[in-house]
Scaffold this active site. Structure first.
Site, short mmCIF file in Angstrom:
data_model
loop_
_atom_site.label_atom_id
_atom_site.label_comp_id
_atom_site.label_asym_id
_atom_site.label_seq_id
_atom_site.Cartn_x
_atom_site.Cartn_y
_atom_site.Cartn_z
N GLU A 1 54.26 -26.12 19.27
CA GLU A 1 53.29 -25.89 17.94
C GLU A 1 51.83 -25.62 18.32
OE1 GLU A 1 55.64 -28.09 17.96
OE2 GLU A 1 56.86 -27.71 16.28
N HIS B 1 58.17 -37.08 8.24
CA HIS B 1 58.52 -35.82 7.82
C HIS B 1 57.84 -35.85 6.31
CE1 HIS B 1 61.01 -34.81 11.23
NE2 HIS B 1 60.86 -33.54 10.58
#
Ligand SMILES: Cc1ncc(C[n+]2csc(CCOP(=O)(O)OP(=O)(O)O)c2C)c(N)n1
Lengths: 330, 327
Positions: B60, B129
């Site tokens: 990322e 999440h």
């Protein structure tokens, strides 16, 4: 390289050396603030590599030890020094400082203060070049300790799978601040670390500009010919502490003396004298001219330059008059 | 005007911008052959090829940095980060490179990147999440933050963000990709600054953004029907910069304010809006502004606990009744 090129390089390297020594003095005089990372001892690295590349055309990016890289790309030394002085006439209008020299006109895409940060930026520029179809290459100069950041591995991987035109140059000066490479890095020969990504690489003596140039030519040709990334490791040494706040107490006198005998400027000077291309007197004269010109042209300019206007504090945060901010209405 | 889904609106914006400009690319994990976790890039790989629709490795920070680097040389990347929880890994490049480069180069270099990422709490995805990062990014000078609450905004904001020369973070929401709404048939550019009055009212202003706009609208219905309270709902689709003028205008009209946010209260959207109200229209207020925020916990997995951690329309109703002295 012919004799004329070598003489020009000697001048450029000596200029870089004297320029940075003057930075040191200005820092002591408190004209320059913040962190100041100097490059003396390592000059042959950027000069040799960029001699094999195209300064001002190929994209260059680096870390915080960035003054000489900017100069070699074509930045105006007055603007670089003025940036260190924090003046409006500085290359980043006094907003960047020593670690953030930029000269986008000459494709010096900046110095960045976070170790490892430039790796992905360099790969991204290479992606852009490939997409646009140019024959420029992207060159990323960083220290050996930067190679221990995760970005190194992620960037190597992406550069390799997409065969991007990027040259990684590791300026291995054996230290990350005060930590010697054998205490921080499992594989000390940095060029070996790219085999995990199938990226070709080489190691060269970073003190001898002829050797840097020869190795860099192979590296640059490889990248420019569309064969994907390459990594060049240059063995070098910085004479001063990591930054001005570093007492440099972690290195032995023997070690420093050994590297002092391998000074890149002395090596090139002696080679030119031996070849009968110049005399020691010529060299002394050149040195004197450089020192005087720095004082007369650069320091005087910085002293006379204005501070940035505080009323413009919030300028350059966002684009000015960007119509898309208002949904496309100017 | 056709009714399409939020994800379709995003896809359409990508497609139009990529068709227009060969230097618009998109990149992210699974966005190419797979078409994107939320279908935002479906079909684009076949249309534009692997050079422009890039399946990235799971890296990322570096692929975000790569997009930023590409933007330095004229490329206009739309970077999808599969979930904002992973954008934490990319904060270095977003903050240290994209947001700061214009300033620290004295205006020489800019990073016109778009970073899209869904955030928020969906259905029992657990703490790692369910992150809500809008409050982190809205505090970063040099980074625009927008957060579409419907398909029209999603489409128009992406279109403007791609063309804007600043880095723009677009905060989407997992729960909203299948939401339907009207999107103009012709090309449409939504402003990147400002706010929208989603419902006009007299008695109190409910400020929301993204999913919390819908809590506010629902609450406003209930409050109007059952309690005769007329709420104005203001959609703060732009979180950085916040719309000072719009906030002042509405509060000056209703004299009461509530901010509904999906994240914990501390150092958040609500805190910022309250501070702004304090600065801009303190003497207009008939009651102290109130926040409706998440509990101060990592989001729990258990369904009941998860529900209790996140506000909803009911919580907004209760808070409004308290402000107007009805409970
Ligand atoms: C992400 C990050 N961590 C730590 C630092 C502090 N730091 C600055 S320079 C440096 C050492 C880097 O050494 P190297 O990459 O070998 O470059 P050199 O200074 O030797 O040229 C460290 C640890 C930083 N600037 N950024």
């Amino acid at each position: 390289m012919n004799a004329a090129d070598k003489k020009r390089l000697l001048r450029e390297m000596l200029f870089a050396r004297r320029f940075e020594e003057r930075c040191y003095e200005a820092y002591v005089e408190r004209k320059i603030g913040g962190f100041l990372h100097l490059y003396p001892g390592e000059e042959a690295c950027v000069h040799g590599v960029m001699e094999a590349a195209r300064p001002g055309v190929d994209y260059v990016i680096t870390g915080y030890r960035d003054h000489v890289h900017a100069l070699k790309c074509g930045a105006d030394p007055k603007a670089v020094m003025a940036e260190l002085y924090g003046k409006e006439s500085g290359s980043s209008k006094g907003r960047g400082g020593s670690m953030h020299i930029f000269d986008v006109k000459h494709r010096f895409m900046g110095g960045y203060a976070l170790v490892g940060g430039p790796f992905p930026l360099a790969v991204g520029m290479a992606k852009g070049i490939k997409l646009k179809g140019g024959d420029e290459i992207s060159i990323c100069f960083l220290g050996d300790a930067a190679n221990n950041q995760g970005t190194f591995h992620e960037s190597m991987n992406m550069a390799a799978i997409w065969e991007l035109p990027v040259l990684f140059v590791t300026e291995n000066n054996l230290y990350g601040i005060g930590t010697r490479i054998d205490r921080s890095t499992a594989v000390q020969d940095q060029y070996k670390r790219t085999c995990g990504y199938n990226i070709p690489s080489a190691q060269a003596d970073g003190q001898d500009i002829d050797q840097v140039y020869e190795a860099a030519k192979i590296a640059v040709d490889h990248v420019r010919s569309g064969q994907g990334p390459y990594m060049l490791e240059l063995m070098t040494y910085r004479y001063r502490g990591h930054s001005m706040s570093d007492s440099n107490a972690y290195r032995s006198k023997d070690e420093e003396q050994m590297w002092g005998k391998r000074d890149p400027i002395t090596i090139l000077r002696n080679r030119l004298i031996e070849a009968g291309e110049m005399t020691d007197i010529d060299y002394q004269q050149l040195d004197k001219e450089i020192i005087e010109s720095i004082e007369r042209d650069i320091i005087a300019f910085c002293e006379a330059s204005a501070e940035p206007d505080v009323a413009e504090l919030e300028r350059y945060v966002l684009a000015e008059n960007d119509p898309w901010v208002k949904g496309g209405v100017a | 005007m056709a009714e399409i889904m939020y994800w379709e609106a995003i896809r359409r914006a990508h497609d139009e911008e990529m068709a227009r400009d060969p230097l618009v690319i998109c990149m992210g994990e699974d966005i190419g052959i797979a078409g994107g976790t939320y279908k935002a890039t479906q079909g684009l790989y076949d249309k534009y090829g692997p050079e422009r629709v890039i399946d990235t490795p799971i890296s990322e920070n570096s692929y975000t940095g790569l997009g930023i680097g590409a933007s330095f040389v004229g490329v206009r990347p739309i970077i999808e980060i599969m979930s904002v929880n992973f954008a934490w890994l990319a904060t270095d490049q977003i903050v240290n490179s994209a947001a700061k480069v214009r300033y620290m180069s004295g205006g020489q270099l800019e990073a016109p990147v778009v970073i899209r990422s869904p955030g928020g709490t969906a259905h029992q995805l657990g703490a790692q999440h369910s992150a809500r990062m809008e409050k982190v990014f809205m505090g970063i000078a040099g980074l625009r933050v927008v957060t579409p609450s419907n398909p029209r905004q999603a489409y128009g904001l992406i279109k403007s963000a791609v063309r804007c020369n600043d880095p723009v973070f677009i905060n989407e929401h997992e729960l909203m990709y299948n939401m339907k709404g009207e999107v103009p048939d012709e090309e449409y550019f939504h402003p990147l600054e400002g706010s929208e009055v989603a419902r006009k009212g007299r008695d109190i202003t409910l400020f929301g953004y993204n999913v919390s706009v819908h809590w506010c609208l629902q609450a406003a219905e209930t409050l109007a029907k059952k309690h005769g309270i007329d709420c104005e709902v203001v959609d703060l689709y732009a979180l950085n910069p916040l719309d000072r003028v719009g906030i002042r205008e509405s509060v000056s009209k209703t004299h009461r304010a509530l901010i509904a946010e999906e994240a914990e209260p501390a150092v958040g959207v609500g805190a910022e809006v309250m501070a702004l109200i304090n600065e801009e229209c303190f003497f207009e207020l008939d009651a102290p502004p109130v926040r409706v925020s998440a509990a101060n916990v990592p989001i729990p997995y258990n369904h009941g606990l998860e529900k209790a951690a996140i506000p909803n329309a009911g919580a907004v109703v209760q808070a409004v009744l308290k402000i107007v002295g009805k409970v």
